[in-house]
Design an enzyme around this catalytic site. Structure first.
Site, short mmCIF file in Angstrom:
data_model
loop_
_atom_site.label_atom_id
_atom_site.label_comp_id
_atom_site.label_asym_id
_atom_site.label_seq_id
_atom_site.Cartn_x
_atom_site.Cartn_y
_atom_site.Cartn_z
N TYR A 439 0.82 -1.21 0.00
CA TYR A 439 0.00 0.00 0.00
C TYR A 439 0.86 1.26 0.00
O TYR A 439 2.04 1.23 0.29
CB TYR A 439 -1.05 0.00 1.10
CG TYR A 439 -0.66 -0.05 2.55
CD1 TYR A 439 -1.65 -0.34 3.50
CD2 TYR A 439 0.63 0.20 3.01
CE1 TYR A 439 -1.35 -0.37 4.84
CE2 TYR A 439 0.92 0.16 4.35
CZ TYR A 439 -0.06 -0.12 5.28
OH TYR A 439 0.25 -0.15 6.61
N GLU A 440 0.23 2.37 -0.39
CA GLU A 440 0.94 3.64 -0.66
C GLU A 440 1.92 3.50 -1.82
O GLU A 440 2.91 4.23 -1.90
CB GLU A 440 1.65 4.17 0.59
CG GLU A 440 0.77 4.33 1.80
CD GLU A 440 -0.47 5.16 1.54
OE1 GLU A 440 -0.46 5.98 0.62
OE2 GLU A 440 -1.46 4.97 2.26
N GLY A 441 1.65 2.58 -2.72
CA GLY A 441 2.51 2.37 -3.89
C GLY A 441 3.45 1.21 -3.67
O GLY A 441 4.24 1.20 -2.72
#
Length: 600
Positions: A439-441
């Site tokens: 998550y968050e890339g």
């Protein structure tokens, strides 16, 4: 992990001895942030992490969140812990006094976030998301939005989220479909579905402020047509209090591998009332305020898990009796020796320890740079800090979380079969931290951001800025005989870092796939070198303390021995990464898609 202990001593070493944060705070106008105040705040944060959050970590994992017709109930004890968190004033620490904050620096508040996450990853995500929401409103919100929403978020009675992802698009935000249509009163009607929304619905705060990406009716296609909106769970009356329910509702919660006490929600916006943040079609630029803070925060989660796993593994390795030492009995009165005497167990423990302490130094250094960008009146200093953060943020997010996978795996391995059993807490750490690389890339996206957007996109300038700092430090300590080999190692690695960058850039001119093929190995190379730079600084600082006649000799001797392990065994990992980078993209791209299924 119930026996988790906040790393007060090591964090004070990094903040006060390595990075001289007290002088840093004074330069930025935070004269009250003295070492004595910092120690007092740390002590209270440690009590909260160890005595309130850690005891509900395992039970929170077992119970998880429950969903019933749009209502999410958090595990037993989570709501009460959050109320104590608010009552103790933790949400307001690093926010302006004008909004009800305590006016303390960002880095002071964020350094303790490691402990909250280490004690209870799932719980820590709820207030963690609020921080980015607050920073977004401070940077881009209108005065009215700040007065109505920011004060409640700072107070902690309201929490915040970030709503980006949709079912058909993950990180490719140019594909998002959520729509926002203007109302006559200046507000907007939002329609669409967002997924994977952490803390999107829960019972811990009286209102939830969603920061949402959506498209206006006349928006251009792609990322250039995205706007940013504030959408509250409850609409707000003229007195700033929650009023009627806004039609934004949780459709379901995800059933996940880990962080089960954190609600991961599908959020449905059905003519939900929202308010534009910033300029139309400039939402992605505004959202990066949130995303960059979230990425550093996610890196901190990787650090937290590494430290927590190390603590559990170390305690077990000292107590667990298995076999005899290869060099003779070490526990003559017992039936076997503690497993910490075995070289391979020490290899795993020292890998965990060297990563945890090196990553902590890098993370706090980045927090120091954030302070400068937020509070400094020196434009040149701010520009320099922004340049370093631009380069280091994807490294912090990806390297700190990728290495956490290794560290938590070793935590299980040291326990042997017991590491696979829930009661010890090691397998929960491995499950909980697995999401951090995604998550968050994902790591791949962070790697492309680093290599293509930050390094190549700046024509190498962002890299040159940080490399110059490293080389200047190496020059300043060259001649300290005991460190010359390590100085030379870092110095030669940063030269190689620049050369690798130039080689990739040249190859990518003929074949752009070379960027994608090299990116992850390039990021991991950068991570090992950057952490090595901080280990060099920590070793020099530790030796100086020993030379000055400190009474805390064990702490500083441990620093020197851990540094030796890092330079002898961890930094050498760059050799295989260079080999992979130099192999190019052909070994990835030449095979036809049909051949991937051959033999099935």
């Amino acid at each position: 992990m119930e026996n988790y202990k906040a790393t007060q001593r090591d964090t004070l070493f990094v903040t006060q001895e390595l990075l001289d944060m007290e002088s840093h705070y004074a330069q930025l106008g935070f004269e009250d942030a003295s070492e004595d105040l910092i120690k007092a705040i740390y002590a209270e944060a440690a009590k909260f992490a160890e005595n309130v959050l850690a005891p509900i970590n395992q039970s929170g994992d077992e119970e998880g969140c429950t969903f019933n017709d749009g209502v999410v109930t958090t595990p037993s004890g989570f709501k009460e812990a959050y109320q104590q968190y608010v009552e103790n004033g933790w949400p307001s620490m690093a926010h302006p006094v004008e909004f009800g904050g305590q006016g303390l620096p960002y880095s002071l508040a964020t350094s303790m976030a490691e402990w909250f996450s280490g004690a209870n990853h799932s719980w820590a995500m709820y207030p963690g998301l609020s921080q980015g929401c607050m920073e977004t409103l401070k940077a881009h919100g209108t005065k009215e939005q700040q007065e109505v929403y920011l004060s409640k978020l700072v107070e902690g009675t309201w929490t915040g989220t970030m709503c980006l992802t949709e079912p058909h698009c993950g990180s490719d935000l140019g594909m998002l479909k959520c729509k926002a249509e203007p109302n006559d009163d200046g507000s907007y009607r939002l329609n669409g579905t967002k997924i994977f929304i952490s803390a999107g619905e829960h019972d811990m705060s009286e209102n939830i402020v969603h920061i949402v990406l959506a498209r206006l009716p006349d928006a251009p296609a792609g990322t250039k047509g995205i706007s940013l909106f504030l959408v509250p769970k409850y609409n707000v009356d003229e007195n700033g209090n929650p009023a009627d329910r806004n039609p934004v509702k949780c459709g379901s919660i995800e059933h996940k591998m880990g962080i089960k006490g954190s609600a991961t929600c599908v959020m449905n916006f059905d003519d939900a009332k929202g308010f534009l943040i910033g300029e139309p079609n400039r939402g992605l630029a505004c959202m990066f305020t949130f995303m960059n803070i979230a990425r550093i925060g996610t890196g901190m989660e990787g650090l937290s898990a590494t430290e927590a796993s190390y603590q559990g593994a170390l305690a077990y390795a000292k107590d667990r009796l298995q076999f005899r030492s290869l060099t003779g009995k070490k526990n003559a009165q017992g039936p076997a020796d503690p497993i910490i005497v075995h070289p391979d167990v020490r290899r795993m423990l020292l890998t965990q320890k060297s990563l945890a302490e090196g990553k902590r130094a890098l993370a706090v250094y980045c927090m120091k740079m954030v302070d400068t960008t937020l509070y400094s009146n020196d434009d040149e200093a701010k520009k320099l800090a922004e340049s370093k953060l631009a380069l280091l943020t994807p490294i912090v997010k990806a390297f700190l979380t990728e290495t956490a996978q290794e560290a938590t795996s070793y935590g299980m391995q040291i326990y042997g079969g017991h590491g696979y059993i829930k009661e010890w807490g090691m397998e929960q750490l491995a499950r909980d931290t697995r999401i951090c690389t995604m998550y968050e890339g994902t790591t791949g996206i962070q790697a492309i951001d680093l290599l293509a957007r930050k390094v190549m996109g700046s024509n190498g300038e962002l890299l040159r800025v940080f490399v110059s700092e490293i080389k200047e430090y190496c020059a300043s300590v060259r001649g300290k005989a005991q460190f010359d080999a390590w100085v030379n190692a870092i110095d030669s690695h940063v030269d190689e870092w620049v050369q690798i960058t130039n080689d990739i850039a040249k190859s990518a001119q003929d074949n752009p796939d070379e960027l994608g093929a090299a990116a992850v190995d390039y990021l991991m190379y950068a991570g090992y070198v950057t952490v090595g730079y901080f280990w060099l600084q920590m070793a020099v600082t530790a030796q100086q303390k020993l030379d000055d006649g400190t009474s805390d000799t064990d702490f500083y001797q441990a620093k020197l021995m851990t540094a030796k392990f890092y330079f002898d065994r961890m930094l050498s990992r760059t050799r295989s990464l260079v080999s992979a980078i130099e192999s190019g993209s052909d070994n990835l791209m030449q095979m036809e898609e049909a051949l991937f299924s051959a033999g099935k």
